[in-house]
Design a protein around this motif. Structure first.
Motif, PDB file in Angstrom:
ATOM      1  N   HIS A  25      -5.899  -4.767  10.163  1.00  0.00           N
ATOM      2  CA  HIS A  25      -6.155  -6.022   9.471  1.00  0.00           C
ATOM      3  C   HIS A  25      -6.328  -7.145  10.486  1.00  0.00           C
ATOM      4  O   HIS A  25      -5.790  -7.088  11.589  1.00  0.00           O
ATOM      5  CB  HIS A  25      -4.994  -6.366   8.523  1.00  0.00           C
ATOM      6  CG  HIS A  25      -4.737  -5.319   7.479  1.00  0.00           C
ATOM      7  ND1 HIS A  25      -5.310  -5.344   6.231  1.00  0.00           N
ATOM      8  CD2 HIS A  25      -3.961  -4.198   7.516  1.00  0.00           C
ATOM      9  CE1 HIS A  25      -4.913  -4.295   5.542  1.00  0.00           C
ATOM     10  NE2 HIS A  25      -4.095  -3.577   6.293  1.00  0.00           N
ATOM     11  N   ALA A  78      -1.730 -11.711   5.643  1.00  0.00           N
ATOM     12  CA  ALA A  78      -2.945 -10.939   5.394  1.00  0.00           C
ATOM     13  C   ALA A  78      -3.213 -10.824   3.896  1.00  0.00           C
ATOM     14  O   ALA A  78      -4.361 -10.962   3.436  1.00  0.00           O
ATOM     15  CB  ALA A  78      -2.829  -9.555   6.030  1.00  0.00           C
ATOM     16  N   ARG A  79      -2.180 -10.568   3.123  1.00  0.00           N
ATOM     17  CA  ARG A  79      -2.340 -10.498   1.663  1.00  0.00           C
ATOM     18  C   ARG A  79      -2.799 -11.843   1.103  1.00  0.00           C
ATOM     19  O   ARG A  79      -3.645 -11.891   0.201  1.00  0.00           O
ATOM     20  CB  ARG A  79      -1.010 -10.081   1.012  1.00  0.00           C
ATOM     21  CG  ARG A  79      -0.605  -8.636   1.223  1.00  0.00           C
ATOM     22  CD  ARG A  79      -1.642  -7.669   0.694  1.00  0.00           C
ATOM     23  NE  ARG A  79      -1.133  -6.305   0.578  1.00  0.00           N
ATOM     24  CZ  ARG A  79      -1.911  -5.249   0.396  1.00  0.00           C
ATOM     25  NH1 ARG A  79      -3.231  -5.386   0.315  1.00  0.00           N
ATOM     26  NH2 ARG A  79      -1.393  -4.039   0.295  1.00  0.00           N
ATOM     27  N   GLU A  81      -4.557 -14.175   2.678  1.00  0.00           N
ATOM     28  CA  GLU A  81      -5.946 -14.432   3.055  1.00  0.00           C
ATOM     29  C   GLU A  81      -6.925 -13.578   2.252  1.00  0.00           C
ATOM     30  O   GLU A  81      -8.039 -14.028   1.947  1.00  0.00           O
ATOM     31  CB  GLU A  81      -6.153 -14.199   4.556  1.00  0.00           C
ATOM     32  CG  GLU A  81      -5.579 -15.298   5.424  1.00  0.00           C
ATOM     33  CD  GLU A  81      -6.107 -15.252   6.845  1.00  0.00           C
ATOM     34  OE1 GLU A  81      -7.009 -14.421   7.136  1.00  0.00           O
ATOM     35  OE2 GLU A  81      -5.627 -16.046   7.681  1.00  0.00           O
ATOM     36  N   GLU A  82      -6.520 -12.374   1.905  1.00  0.00           N
ATOM     37  CA  GLU A  82      -7.439 -11.519   1.150  1.00  0.00           C
ATOM     38  C   GLU A  82      -7.443 -11.863  -0.335  1.00  0.00           C
ATOM     39  O   GLU A  82      -8.219 -11.289  -1.104  1.00  0.00           O
ATOM     40  CB  GLU A  82      -7.093 -10.040   1.346  1.00  0.00           C
ATOM     41  CG  GLU A  82      -5.853  -9.567   0.648  1.00  0.00           C
ATOM     42  CD  GLU A  82      -5.541  -8.093   0.930  1.00  0.00           C
ATOM     43  OE1 GLU A  82      -5.221  -7.369  -0.026  1.00  0.00           O
ATOM     44  OE2 GLU A  82      -5.620  -7.678   2.104  1.00  0.00           O
ATOM     45  N   HIS A  84      -4.997 -11.365  -2.473  1.00  0.00           N
ATOM     46  CA  HIS A  84      -4.331 -10.336  -3.268  1.00  0.00           C
ATOM     47  C   HIS A  84      -3.574 -10.995  -4.412  1.00  0.00           C
ATOM     48  O   HIS A  84      -2.903 -12.015  -4.232  1.00  0.00           O
ATOM     49  CB  HIS A  84      -3.374  -9.533  -2.386  1.00  0.00           C
ATOM     50  CG  HIS A  84      -2.910  -8.260  -3.005  1.00  0.00           C
ATOM     51  ND1 HIS A  84      -1.839  -8.194  -3.871  1.00  0.00           N
ATOM     52  CD2 HIS A  84      -3.379  -6.975  -2.896  1.00  0.00           C
ATOM     53  CE1 HIS A  84      -1.653  -6.947  -4.255  1.00  0.00           C
ATOM     54  NE2 HIS A  84      -2.573  -6.179  -3.676  1.00  0.00           N
ATOM     55  N   ASP A 227      -4.089  -2.311  -6.113  1.00  0.00           N
ATOM     56  CA  ASP A 227      -4.983  -3.468  -6.089  1.00  0.00           C
ATOM     57  C   ASP A 227      -5.043  -4.100  -7.483  1.00  0.00           C
ATOM     58  O   ASP A 227      -6.053  -3.999  -8.179  1.00  0.00           O
ATOM     59  CB  ASP A 227      -6.384  -3.035  -5.633  1.00  0.00           C
ATOM     60  CG  ASP A 227      -7.289  -4.231  -5.369  1.00  0.00           C
ATOM     61  OD1 ASP A 227      -6.769  -5.341  -5.168  1.00  0.00           O
ATOM     62  OD2 ASP A 227      -8.526  -4.050  -5.379  1.00  0.00           O
TER      63      ASP A 227
END
Length: 253
Positions: A25, A78-79, A81-82, A84, A227
């Motif tokens: 990632h 990271a979650r 930014e994505e 999620h 997801d």
């Protein structure tokens, strides 16, 4: 990945954690690590338009778990930014939907926020366990749970072997949910055998909190879909909030 450490702590654990994360990632925004002197606030992440902040106590930043704690917080980033769903869905909104019109103890409400954080932690640790071995994480969870179980009200002779009492009593209800979280995460990634000490600790935690169904909560954490849409995550968060705050999870056990 741009990581800058402020506060005088050794940068190596944070740079090592960043190297692990970037094997799978990448963060678009830089990370500022702020080392703080308050030992009670171990780690927490904050997100801004153009950067992230990892706040970490000096005690944690210089501990044997510094790299793993940093990696966990980087995974949250990271979650985020994505986009999620676990990191975009409002906890306040879900708790309002779950508890509207209900009378809930203040401690139970505080616990609901902790449980929501556990659900986010599951998704963050899906990343951390993907890029690093999970053994130290399990040892950490085992140590935390052992301290809480030893600290719960009840006869000292009922505590599992090696669980040393601490100075302030833990709340048995949230300790039982914490046990379910630890087992759910471990089973989700096949990190422990059936005779692992976490199971003994979880049984002790369940005995201290007979109104909490450890097995159903474990299943909820273990089976979170990879997801989810925001609707999926909101549904799951509403359901687990009702189960805990309104006391209907035990009936499903």
């Amino acid at each position: 990945m741009d990581v800058r450490v402020q506060g005088g702590a050794p940068p190596d654990p944070f740079l090592s954690a960043a190297d692990l994360l970037t094997t799978e990632h990448e963060l678009d925004h830089p990370v500022r690590v702020r080392v703080r002197d308050d030992p009670d606030e171990r780690t927490w992440a904050a997100h801004y338009d153009d950067h992230h902040v990892l706040n970490i106590s000096r005690q944690a930043a210089t501990s044997a778990m510094a790299r793993e704690l940093a990696l966990h917080e980087f995974a949250h980033m990271a979650r985020y930014e994505e986009g999620h769903a676990s990191h975009t869905q409002s906890t306040d909104e879900a708790l309002f939907l779950a508890l509207s019109g209900q009378s809930v103890e203040r401690r139970k409400l505080a616990h609901c926020y902790q449980i929501a954080n556990h659900m986010r932690d599951i998704y963050a640790d899906d990343i951390t366990i993907d890029v690093a071995p999970g053994a130290k994480l399990i040892q950490f969870l085992e140590s935390e749970l052992a301290a809480a179980v030893a600290d719960a009200p009840g006869p000292a002779g009922d505590r599992p072997s090696g669980a040393e009492p601490a100075s302030t009593e833990s709340d048995p209800d949230i300790t039982a949910v914490n046990a379910a979280f630890a087992l759910g995460l471990a089973e989700r990634h096949d990190l422990i055998d059936t005779d692992h000490r976490l199971y003994d600790l979880a049984r002790a935690a369940a005995a201290d909190a007979p109104s909490i169904g450890v097995e159903p909560f474990k299943h909820r954490f273990r089976s979170l879909i990879d997801d989810p849409s925001e609707s999926d995550f909101r549904r799951d968060l509403v359901a687990v909030t009702k189960a805990y705050a309104l006391g209907n999870e035990r009936a499903a056990d």
